[in-house]
Enzyme design. Sequence first.
Site, PDB file in Angstrom:
ATOM      1  N   CYS A  94       0.830  -1.194   0.000  1.00 23.80           N
ATOM      2  CA  CYS A  94       0.000   0.000   0.000  1.00 23.80           C
ATOM      3  C   CYS A  94       0.870   1.251   0.000  1.00 23.80           C
ATOM      4  CB  CYS A  94      -0.907  -0.052   1.225  1.00 23.80           C
ATOM      5  SG  CYS A  94      -1.640   1.514   1.691  1.00 23.80           S
ATOM      6  N   CYS A  97       0.054   4.061   2.588  1.00 23.83           N
ATOM      7  CA  CYS A  97       0.424   3.661   3.956  1.00 23.83           C
ATOM      8  C   CYS A  97       1.836   4.135   4.287  1.00 23.83           C
ATOM      9  CB  CYS A  97       0.385   2.138   4.116  1.00 23.83           C
ATOM     10  SG  CYS A  97      -1.234   1.408   3.890  1.00 23.83           S
TER      11      CYS A  97
END
Lengths: 171, 512
Positions: A94, A97
């Site tokens: 991700c 993230c």
Amino acid sequence: MAHRLLVRRIWTLSAKDIRCLPASAAAASSFSTSILQFATTRASFLSPSHALPCSLPHTSLRGVSFNVQDHEDFTVRVINSELPVLVDFHAQWCGPCKILGPRLEKAVAKQKGRVAMAKVDIDDHTDLAIEYGVSAVPTVIAIRGGDVVDRFVGIKDDDELDSFVGKVIGQ
Amino acid sequence: MAALCRGKHRWKRTNCLHVLTRNLTGNYDYDLVVIGGGSGGLACSKEAAQLGQKVAVLDYVEPSVKGTKWGLGGTCVNVGCIPKKLMHQAALLGTAVKDAQKYGWQISGPICHDWATMAEAIQNHVRSLNWGHRVQLQDKKVKYLNIKGSLVDEHTVKGQTKAGKETILTAKNIVIATGGRPNYPTQIPGAMEHGLTSDDIFWLKKSPGKTLVVGASYVALECAGFLTGVGLDTTVMVRSIALRGFDQQMAGLVTDYMDAYGTKFAWKCVPKSVDKLSSGALQVTWTDTHTGNEHKDTYDSVLWAVGRAPETKALGLDKLGVQLKRETGKIILGSDESTSVPNIYAFGDIGEGRPELTPTAIKAGKLLARRLAGHSTELMNYDNVPTTVFTPLEYGCVGLSEEEAEKRHGKDGIEVYHAFYKPLEFTVAERDASQCYLKVVCERAGEQKILGLHFTGPNAGEVTQGFAMGFQCGATYSHLLQTVGIHPTCAEELTKVSITKRSGLDATVTGC
């Protein structure tokens, strides 16, 4: 000593300011079903020219957050924590993230030990993530006294994070 | 409890022994337990849950011989279609970058590929899909258990966690969708100790280096294709023919292109042994069955792509009398995916005679779920399934091969329209289009119903998909001619094809 008092006053002032600020837009509390977080879809959240606040001293972020090892570790260090804990659910695939993580650590570090931060890799701890209703990442869940008191999904900027963290501590 | 349920006897619901395993929700723990969380298993379980059934899906990945394991989603997501297509794309981009220079792009320096960068990006995407599937199961209220399932009786499944803990589940119906795993040629010394399979290649963190791919299935050719494409010294060792089961003329075009593209072929060769040298490299000894001579060469990696075996061994099927086809080990199925045991169904790669494809598994799974929930009686139609081989020159097809059409209708009963064409994009790039070809195999008489359609060229999958719909609707050659082409494309050549094989005329067509 005077310096420390001054610094503390600035922080307290900041915290007060944060409390007075209108609720930051969309601390998304709804469980987003079937939304998969991919780097491309959240690219619009990236602001490469976002400046770091220079009013606060640079804090070493080493040791600000800890990685949850297993369910038992989560129980001991998050559920049973005396401090409120921000749980950062993230994944190595991700992109957003990787941006939110350090930003959140910075916001937590500013609070000088009034709030803790746990990191949960959802691939390593899938059941835990599912248990807390995580679908998209990053998802940050604030836990105080073992209960979920707040959460948000996606990237937030420094001010929004300070506001979120402050709210978690202040309440 | 479980011991009492063992055996081939049909336990009627009124039997008091079942009372012991009932819970508050009804007769059994679940309406449906699906063993296998791949393309088929997930589709079936989600559809059943959506129709109000109480469903559990069991997924467990036995690590490969090399120790590779992966998450939820099955072969397609983890060690099949998805990483394969992405690595194929990586290879195509390499060619595109070279072509780009002819189109005016100023690319300085040699173009080299970093395996680790590609692998990490692809592996990350696969992990995001594992997560996505997990979330979907949660959303659709399917109980997910990461346990290895086996059958105790037609209503009882035993599951075992990695740690060895056992769980028993009872279900009204049980569906087996455990798929298959790559075969190792265990009779070849050193094969298992030193070789890899498709289970491993996509999860390698470091480049496999100089690779020998043994086999000539689409798995072998696709892997060899992208390995060559990212710059690795790759050899394909073929025992007899390539792409068995596919149209052999098309198979020849595919391998001819790969050969011209840089993949080495060792035709009619059979490996004898694999030894590890002190340098760490692998020495392969093989026999050329044509000459009878023995040869040796060293490789960094040996990839076995010599077929796939169904995952039936650990299921306990023999105990229940579920009939398997002896030659293949796959489960013998009725047209409704039923097995020889009532209440036990199976579909996907594990089914005898079923195509080993994700879309058919998904569709079959959904239809099965609907039938089991009593919502439908529709059976899966396994005819007219289109497919594409993602070799460097892609090959898409739907329907019968020319050989099969000839067998069924006789050589005089069919008409084959064909053409060699050149994709426009190849012109400026100065690329050889000798193997870009298409053919439409039709019935010779009457409306000339299309029996099979074959296409080699860029984006073959995208090209074939649309024509597959026409095929499903019973398209004829005249329908094809009535269709106006889109210009300039490769696909339009299918609407213009007019030269028959029978005429013996040169089938090379030129663009405008």
